[in-house]
Design an enzyme around this catalytic site. Structure first.
Site, PDB file in Angstrom:
ATOM      1  N   ARG A  96     -14.204  12.848   5.703  1.00  0.00           N
ATOM      2  CA  ARG A  96     -12.955  13.530   6.072  1.00  0.00           C
ATOM      3  C   ARG A  96     -12.446  14.394   4.930  1.00  0.00           C
ATOM      4  O   ARG A  96     -11.913  15.483   5.134  1.00  0.00           O
ATOM      5  CB  ARG A  96     -11.888  12.498   6.461  1.00  0.00           C
ATOM      6  N   HIS A 106       0.865  -1.192   0.000  1.00  0.00           N
ATOM      7  CA  HIS A 106       0.000   0.000   0.000  1.00  0.00           C
ATOM      8  C   HIS A 106       0.892   1.229   0.000  1.00  0.00           C
ATOM      9  O   HIS A 106       1.833   1.328   0.783  1.00  0.00           O
ATOM     10  CB  HIS A 106      -0.906   0.027   1.237  1.00  0.00           C
ATOM     11  N   SER A 126      -7.606   4.015   8.872  1.00  0.00           N
ATOM     12  CA  SER A 126      -8.281   3.916   7.587  1.00  0.00           C
ATOM     13  C   SER A 126      -7.550   2.918   6.677  1.00  0.00           C
ATOM     14  O   SER A 126      -8.145   1.980   6.135  1.00  0.00           O
ATOM     15  CB  SER A 126      -8.322   5.309   6.943  1.00  0.00           C
ATOM     16  N   LYS A 144      -8.647  -1.466   5.940  1.00  0.00           N
ATOM     17  CA  LYS A 144      -8.890  -2.071   4.618  1.00  0.00           C
ATOM     18  C   LYS A 144      -7.914  -3.196   4.342  1.00  0.00           C
ATOM     19  O   LYS A 144      -8.268  -4.242   3.802  1.00  0.00           O
ATOM     20  CB  LYS A 144      -8.760  -0.994   3.531  1.00  0.00           C
ATOM     21  N   ASP A 170     -15.123   2.817   6.798  1.00  0.00           N
ATOM     22  CA  ASP A 170     -14.038   3.669   6.305  1.00  0.00           C
ATOM     23  C   ASP A 170     -14.443   4.395   5.027  1.00  0.00           C
ATOM     24  O   ASP A 170     -14.073   5.554   4.826  1.00  0.00           O
ATOM     25  CB  ASP A 170     -12.762   2.857   6.058  1.00  0.00           C
TER      26      ASP A 170
HETATM   27  N1  URA Z   1      -5.491   6.609   2.241  1.00  0.00           N
HETATM   28  C1  URA Z   1      -6.495   5.988   2.904  1.00  0.00           C
HETATM   29  O1  URA Z   1      -6.947   4.930   2.509  1.00  0.00           O
HETATM   30  N2  URA Z   1      -6.951   6.556   4.020  1.00  0.00           N
HETATM   31  C2  URA Z   1      -6.475   7.715   4.509  1.00  0.00           C
HETATM   32  O2  URA Z   1      -6.940   8.171   5.526  1.00  0.00           O
HETATM   33  C3  URA Z   1      -5.443   8.366   3.792  1.00  0.00           C
HETATM   34  C4  URA Z   1      -4.965   7.778   2.669  1.00  0.00           C
END
Ligand code: URA
Length: 429
Positions: free
Chosen positions: A173, A86, A188, A192, A166
């Protein structure tokens, strides 16, 4: 249903600097997902968290509650390890494209559930959608088939059932100024990734002007928190802090970045893109116990390209198609001799976005052909009149606003700058 808490009490507690209990966190996430906690209440709570933070226990519980809001995927039935990467998002960050097939060469499943870009950072799915016919939305059966008996790698959209809390909260957000908050970012991303069910995870935490985290200390703190959350959930997790003051590679924009990724898969490509792809591949493979592997060889001898071709075909694209190109182009040239000392990632990212490569709202269309080609990188000697950047767009009307955002993006000086040789700043495990 009788609710055990009142949203206003939870907001007041965080507003006044108190810790939230596990029960309060579980409830607020669950009630928000069900629509009992209103958007305006959650935005007040997000701002209170932004201002007063959360401690490690709260972050851990918040992450678990977001995972519990949806479904968890499980790849154990594939009978082979899974590895995932990621990136916290950058400019010109096309690494997932060559990386996923490269890692799959070594018998590891690579489920890259990715997102679309919002703001100046591009999204992996937007890049791949510049390949005519390629589809981002796959059902679970197709994902399992590709990972099990197909190419071994899949890059697709994360389904709506994965951490739905999320999804709602991130969108909120984004419009309430509460994105750049370490507890909220860490929970967040990791909710995932943990829900996705990977056995190992490598985090590419970007630092610099084009990243969420401009400051190295903050980026290291974010990386440490995410590594801890991953390990606590039995996901073998490491993080690399990498430089995002300059765009990665020589292209920014959807089809342009696909083209550059294919160059890397063909054994070429810009040095920084190759360096990061190889480093992340080694980490992903080491995370599943494969340390004795020659990653570079798989780029040079065509094995990674074979997996790429199969993966694109499996998702409806033609890997041998000609990628679309921009009808309108504008080249900026150097005004003086010297050394390129800075090429600002944020300014280039915003310019590319204004050219049409990114979106301002979720429902906007992105242009497959828009973007920016870089003709030189910091440290290179430049002569007056040499091309520095070429802007690509669907029509010339986009150039003025993009050029405005490039003001001050390029610096040329008479002495050669001392620059780091590597984009990798630090490893955190
Ligand atoms: N990427 C995400 O998935 N969540 C965040 O809060 C910031 C970047």
């Amino acid at each position: 249903m009788n609710e055990p808490f009142d949203a206003v009490d939870v907001i007041r507690a965080k507003r006044d600097g108190h810790e939230l209990s596990n029960e309060q966190i579980d409830w607020v996430i669950q009630a928000y997902t069900r629509g009992i906690v209103a958007e305006e209440q959650m935005s007040a709570l997000a701002m209170a968290i932004f201002l007063n933070g959360m401690d490690d226990r709260e972050i851990s519980r918040w992450t678990k509650a977001m995972i519990a809001s949806g479904k968890r995927m499980d790849f154990k039935s594939l009978g082979k390890p899974t590895a995932d990467k990621h990136s916290t998002g950058g400019v010109g960050d096309k690494i997932t494209l060559p990386l996923a097939p490269l890692v799959a060469v070594f018998g590891v499943s690579v489920p890259q559930l990715s997102g679309r870009g919002l703001g100046h950072t591009g999204g992996t799915l937007d890049k791949l959608e510049s390949i005519p016919g390629w589809k981002a939305n796959l059902d679970e059966e197709k994902i399992m088939q590709m990972l099990g008996s197909g190419s071994g790698a899949v890059i697709c959209a994360a389904g709506a059932e994965l951490a739905p809390a999320d999804k709602k909260l991130y969108a909120l957000r984004d419009i309430t100024g509460t994105v750049d908050c370490i507890p909220l970012i860490a929970s967040s991303i990791m909710s995932k990734k943990i829900a996705e069910g990977t056995s190992s995870l490598v985090l590419d935490v970007k630092v610099g002007s084009g990243a969420f985290m401009k400051d190295r200390k903050m980026a290291a703190e974010l990386a440490r928190k995410m590594v801890t959350l991953g390990k606590d959930a039995n996901v073998n997790t490491v993080a690399l802090l990498t430089d995002m003051n300059t765009p990665l590679g020589l292209t920014v924009g959807n089809a342009l970045e696909v083209r550059e990724s294919i160059e890397v898969l063909a054994g070429g490509g810009p040095r920084d893109v190759v360096e990061l792809t190889v480093a992340l591949a080694r980490e992903m493979l080491a995370g599943v116990g494969k340390t004795d592997v020659d990653v570079e060889a798989a780029l040079k001898d065509g094995r990674a390209m074979d997996v790429w071709n199969q993966m694109i075909e499996e998702q409806g694209g033609d890997p041998h198609t000609t990628l679309p190109t921009a009808p309108a182009r504008h080249t900026l040239v150097a005004q003086e001799d010297g050394y390129l000392t800075r090429l600002d990632a944020l300014k280039v990212g915003v310019a590319s976005w204004r050219l049409g490569a990114g979106r301002a709202r979720k429902e906007d269309r992105v242009s497959p052909v828009a973007g920016i080609e870089l003709h030189a990188k910091p440290g290179e000697r430049i002569i007056a009149g040499a091309p520095l950047l070429t802007l690509h767009a669907e029509d010339e009307s986009k150039f003025d606003r993009a050029l405005e955002s490039l003001q001050g993006a390029v610096e040329i000086e008479s002495t050669k700058p001392e620059l780091a040789q590597s984009v990798i700043l630090e490893r955190i495990d």
